[in-house]
Write an enzyme that holds these catalytic residues in place. Structure first.
Site, PDB file in Angstrom:
ATOM      1  N   ASP A 149       0.849  -1.187   0.000  1.00 34.45           N
ATOM      2  CA  ASP A 149       0.000   0.000   0.000  1.00 34.45           C
ATOM      3  C   ASP A 149       0.889   1.243   0.000  1.00 34.45           C
ATOM      4  O   ASP A 149       1.861   1.327   0.762  1.00 34.45           O
ATOM      5  CB  ASP A 149      -0.914   0.012   1.236  1.00 34.45           C
ATOM      6  CG  ASP A 149      -1.955   1.103   1.173  1.00 34.45           C
ATOM      7  OD1 ASP A 149      -3.053   0.836   0.695  1.00 34.45           O
ATOM      8  OD2 ASP A 149      -1.650   2.231   1.623  1.00 34.45           O
ATOM      9  N   ASN A 157      -2.686  12.777  -3.105  1.00 37.43           N
ATOM     10  CA  ASN A 157      -3.698  13.243  -4.056  1.00 37.43           C
ATOM     11  C   ASN A 157      -4.162  14.655  -3.728  1.00 37.43           C
ATOM     12  O   ASN A 157      -4.369  15.484  -4.624  1.00 37.43           O
ATOM     13  CB  ASN A 157      -4.900  12.296  -4.055  1.00 37.43           C
ATOM     14  CG  ASN A 157      -4.765  11.168  -5.060  1.00 37.43           C
ATOM     15  OD1 ASN A 157      -4.091  11.313  -6.071  1.00 37.43           O
ATOM     16  ND2 ASN A 157      -5.385  10.045  -4.783  1.00 37.43           N
ATOM     17  N   HIS A 162      -5.351  14.542  -8.547  1.00 35.83           N
ATOM     18  CA  HIS A 162      -5.581  13.142  -8.923  1.00 35.83           C
ATOM     19  C   HIS A 162      -4.814  12.743 -10.188  1.00 35.83           C
ATOM     20  O   HIS A 162      -4.430  11.573 -10.333  1.00 35.83           O
ATOM     21  CB  HIS A 162      -7.081  12.897  -9.112  1.00 35.83           C
ATOM     22  CG  HIS A 162      -7.838  12.881  -7.820  1.00 35.83           C
ATOM     23  ND1 HIS A 162      -7.851  11.800  -6.994  1.00 35.83           N
ATOM     24  CD2 HIS A 162      -8.591  13.831  -7.213  1.00 35.83           C
ATOM     25  CE1 HIS A 162      -8.601  12.052  -5.919  1.00 35.83           C
ATOM     26  NE2 HIS A 162      -9.061  13.284  -6.032  1.00 35.83           N
ATOM     27  N   ASP A 166      -2.484   9.576 -10.256  1.00 36.34           N
ATOM     28  CA  ASP A 166      -2.551   8.468 -11.210  1.00 36.34           C
ATOM     29  C   ASP A 166      -1.166   8.137 -11.763  1.00 36.34           C
ATOM     30  O   ASP A 166      -0.820   6.964 -11.969  1.00 36.34           O
ATOM     31  CB  ASP A 166      -3.496   8.817 -12.356  1.00 36.34           C
ATOM     32  CG  ASP A 166      -4.957   8.812 -11.924  1.00 36.34           C
ATOM     33  OD1 ASP A 166      -5.248   8.312 -10.825  1.00 36.34           O
ATOM     34  OD2 ASP A 166      -5.802   9.310 -12.705  1.00 36.34           O
ATOM     35  N   GLU A 193      -4.925   2.574  -3.784  1.00 41.53           N
ATOM     36  CA  GLU A 193      -3.466   2.526  -3.794  1.00 41.53           C
ATOM     37  C   GLU A 193      -2.942   1.199  -3.256  1.00 41.53           C
ATOM     38  O   GLU A 193      -1.779   1.098  -2.857  1.00 41.53           O
ATOM     39  CB  GLU A 193      -2.892   3.682  -2.956  1.00 41.53           C
ATOM     40  CG  GLU A 193      -3.169   3.616  -1.469  1.00 41.53           C
ATOM     41  CD  GLU A 193      -4.521   4.198  -1.065  1.00 41.53           C
ATOM     42  OE1 GLU A 193      -4.685   4.486   0.134  1.00 41.53           O
ATOM     43  OE2 GLU A 193      -5.391   4.363  -1.934  1.00 41.53           O
TER      44      GLU A 193
END
Length: 281
Positions: A149, A157, A162, A166, A193
């Site tokens: 993770d 973010n 975002h 990404d 994530e």
């Protein structure tokens, strides 16, 4: 003379009877005429209504016949089109089959791949985990999972947006792909994530080594994260392994890896946790 009188009397009686019949006929005609005159308007109205109703029925029938004609024409056209379609399919069946199979294969692949990272999705990794679990159980071989993770990814973010988030996910996904060298190994994005490595025929020590290589690879990549303690993106990992029992359930192994990941994040992140770490907590 007497005979003549009798004959006249007889004729007179016959004439009287005929006169009575004519009078009765005349009376009947008078009654019929009077009735016709009296009810003439009603009869005329009934005839008019019946005639109007007949005209409506005729018009409705004409309309219905026209509609039916249009429907029959459409059906004939559809029949012709269908016959042409069947003829075309029959003539080009091999090419159509190939195209359909190709499109089906593409759709099936897309349904098993995470569109952002290109890694397997949850559906695919579950099926692979089930198959490898059964195979390792039959062969009495170990199987390992590494749950990973990205640390503080929500904050990442929030700070970078975002779109940049990404990009970070795709970078980490590529590092995961590079760490898993064997064909049997599988990497999936579980959601958000969070990632999962499936390592068949791998014991705990082998899985720990792969997890450490992955943690180090993300560290060395130096993906900037100004708000993080280390100024870069880091990874937390939970590692679990076992030799499956035939009547066992791989969900237990997945749950163990997930609990170890939680422990790694709770104890400071950028860390790897093994089953022994649960006992010391």
């Amino acid at each position: 003379m007497t005979e003549q009188l009798a004959e006249l009397a007889k004729e007179n009686q016959s004439l009287r009877h005929r006169i009575e019949e004519l009078e009765q006929t005349c009376s009947d005609l008078d009654i019929a005429l009077a009735t016709s005159i009296e009810h003439g308007d009603m009869i005329e109205a009934s005839l008019y209504a019946a005639n109007a109703k007949l005209r409506v029925e005729v018009r409705d029938r004409v309309v219905a016949e026209r509609r039916l004609s249009h429907v029959l024409g459409a059906v004939r056209q559809q029949k012709t089109d269908l016959e042409l379609l069947v003829e075309t399919i029959t003539e080009h069946s091999d090419a159509i089959d190939t195209q359909w199979l190709r499109r089906y294969a593409v759709a099936e692949t897309l349904s098993r791949v995470d569109p952002l990272t290109g890694l397997f999705n949850r559906r695919e990794i579950d099926e692979r985990l089930d198959a490898e679990w059964r195979r390792c159980a039959r062969a009495a071989r170990p199987i390992a999972l590494v749950m990973a993770d990205i640390d503080h990814f929500k904050g990442y973010n929030d700070s970078y947006g975002h779109a940049q988030g990404d990009e970070a996910l795709k970078q980490v996904a590529e590092l995961l792909r590079c760490v898993c060298h064997r064909t049997a190994d599988s990497v999936a994005r579980m959601g958000g994530e969070e990632f999962l490595l499936l390592l068949p025929d791998t014991d705990l020590e082998g899985a720990r080594a792969i997890a450490e290589a992955l943690r180090q690879a993300v560290w060395d990549a130096g993906i900037p994260y100004a708000d993080a303690d280390d100024g870069r993106v880091t990874l937390s990992l939970g590692v679990a392994a076992m030799t499956p029992e035939r009547d066992g359930d791989w969900a237990d192994l997945l749950s163990l890896a997930d609990n170890l990941l939680y422990l790694a994040k709770r104890d400071g992140r950028n860390a790897i946790k093994l089953p022994d770490d649960l006992q010391s907590n």
